[in-house]
Design a protein around this motif. Structure first.
Motif, short mmCIF file in Angstrom:
data_model
loop_
_atom_site.label_atom_id
_atom_site.label_comp_id
_atom_site.label_asym_id
_atom_site.label_seq_id
_atom_site.Cartn_x
_atom_site.Cartn_y
_atom_site.Cartn_z
N GLU A 85 10.93 -56.74 -36.64
CA GLU A 85 11.59 -56.67 -37.95
C GLU A 85 13.10 -56.63 -37.76
O GLU A 85 13.62 -55.94 -36.87
CB GLU A 85 11.13 -55.41 -38.68
N LYS A 86 13.81 -57.36 -38.60
CA LYS A 86 15.27 -57.37 -38.54
C LYS A 86 15.78 -56.14 -39.30
O LYS A 86 15.73 -56.09 -40.52
CB LYS A 86 15.83 -58.65 -39.14
N VAL A 87 16.29 -55.16 -38.55
CA VAL A 87 16.72 -53.91 -39.18
C VAL A 87 18.23 -53.77 -39.24
O VAL A 87 18.75 -52.93 -39.98
CB VAL A 87 16.11 -52.70 -38.43
N SER A 126 17.82 -48.47 -28.67
CA SER A 126 18.69 -49.18 -27.72
C SER A 126 18.27 -50.63 -27.56
O SER A 126 19.09 -51.55 -27.53
CB SER A 126 18.66 -48.46 -26.37
N ALA A 127 16.95 -50.87 -27.46
CA ALA A 127 16.45 -52.23 -27.32
C ALA A 127 16.73 -53.06 -28.57
O ALA A 127 16.97 -54.27 -28.48
CB ALA A 127 14.95 -52.20 -27.02
N THR A 128 16.71 -52.41 -29.75
CA THR A 128 17.02 -53.12 -30.99
C THR A 128 18.47 -53.59 -30.98
O THR A 128 18.78 -54.71 -31.39
CB THR A 128 16.77 -52.19 -32.19
N GLY A 162 19.70 -56.61 -33.26
CA GLY A 162 19.31 -55.99 -34.52
C GLY A 162 17.86 -56.18 -34.89
O GLY A 162 17.41 -55.69 -35.94
N ILE A 163 17.09 -56.86 -34.06
CA ILE A 163 15.65 -57.07 -34.32
C ILE A 163 14.84 -56.10 -33.46
O ILE A 163 14.98 -56.10 -32.23
CB ILE A 163 15.25 -58.52 -34.03
#
Length: 252
Positions: free
Chosen positions: A26-28, A12-14, A19-20
């Motif tokens: 890391e950019k996922v 959720s935080a990503t 998207g990081i």
């Protein structure tokens, strides 16, 4: 697929972080993909309750029949709540209550007003940062002669006597720039003091004289005379009232 609350909170935080991953940095996910996912979550992430959830909470979320709710507050944080008891629509009862109470306290709803929602807290803005921005906006309005903006500041409940670190108030700047309408508004409608001093001992009338704004000087002089007489009259009435209550004869 199995996951813990901690793992889902990171997911959720990503999404909230564009998207990081906030843990590994890391950019996922691509920002465009995150935008599309959040749009779907906002429109249909809570089953048949999605419309009501968008109205009451106003945040993208995804519910699961296991009793979990993944909530995303874009650019702020991600939350995952888990509580198995479900309502008839398949959403966690306690999870829904938590989300509604969250936006009741903080102005996270998509359409909450970030400036004038005085009954809600904004954890995104530091107390002193908010105060500093308010002072800058007020002083800029006075310096540029924007009376309309100054009216908005007053209506929002702002203290119109605020000053910068040099002690210069909105009245100082309005007088220095020769904005007579702003000077009149501050004195007549905001009841600010007419003679505040900055760190160098300069008053608004001093600023107006320095920069050659004679109309502002005349107005401030007339205001000072009128309100000095008014203050003297009020003081005399107070003395007479006190004397009459104490039954002390006044000197002729």
């Amino acid at each position: 697929m199995e996951a813990t609350c901690d793992t889902m909170a990171v997911i959720s935080a990503t999404l909230a972080n564009g998207g990081i991953c906030p843990i590994t940095e890391e950019k996922v996910l691509k920002p465009e993909s995150v935008r599309d996912v959040l749009s779907l979550m906002h429109s249909c992430g809570m089953y048949d309750y999605s419309g009501q959830f968008a109205f009451k909470v106003g945040l993208p979320a995804k519910s699961g029949v296991c009793g979990g709710i993944l909530l995303v507050i874009p650019n702020v944080m991600g939350i995952f709540a888990w509580s198995p008891p479900l309502d008839p629509l398949g959403n966690s009862c306690r999870g829904l209550q938590f989300c509604e109470e969250l936006v009741g306290v903080f102005n996270f709803h998509r359409y909450d007003n970030l400036k004038h929602a005085s009954n809600k807290k904004d954890p995104r803005r530091h107390k002193y940062e908010t105060m500093g921005l308010s002072i800058v906006n007020l002083l800029f309005s006075a310096a540029s002669g924007d009376v309309t903006a100054m009216r908005r500041h007053k209506l929002s409940g702002m203290d119109m006597t605020l000053c910068d670190y040099d002690g210069r108030t909105a009245l100082h700047l309005a007088a220095a720039e020769g904005h007579l309408e702003c000077v009149a508004f501050l004195l007549e409608h905001c009841n600010v003091p007419h003679n505040p001093k900055d760190r160098w001992g300069n008053m608004p009338i001093t600023e107006a004289r320095t920069f050659g704004h004679q109309k502002v000087v005349d107005y401030l002089q007339q205001w000072e005379v009128a309100h000095t007489e008014e203050s003297n009259q009020e003081e005399e009435l107070a003395i007479r009232k006190q004397a009459s209550e104490q039954s002390v004869p006044l000197p002729q």
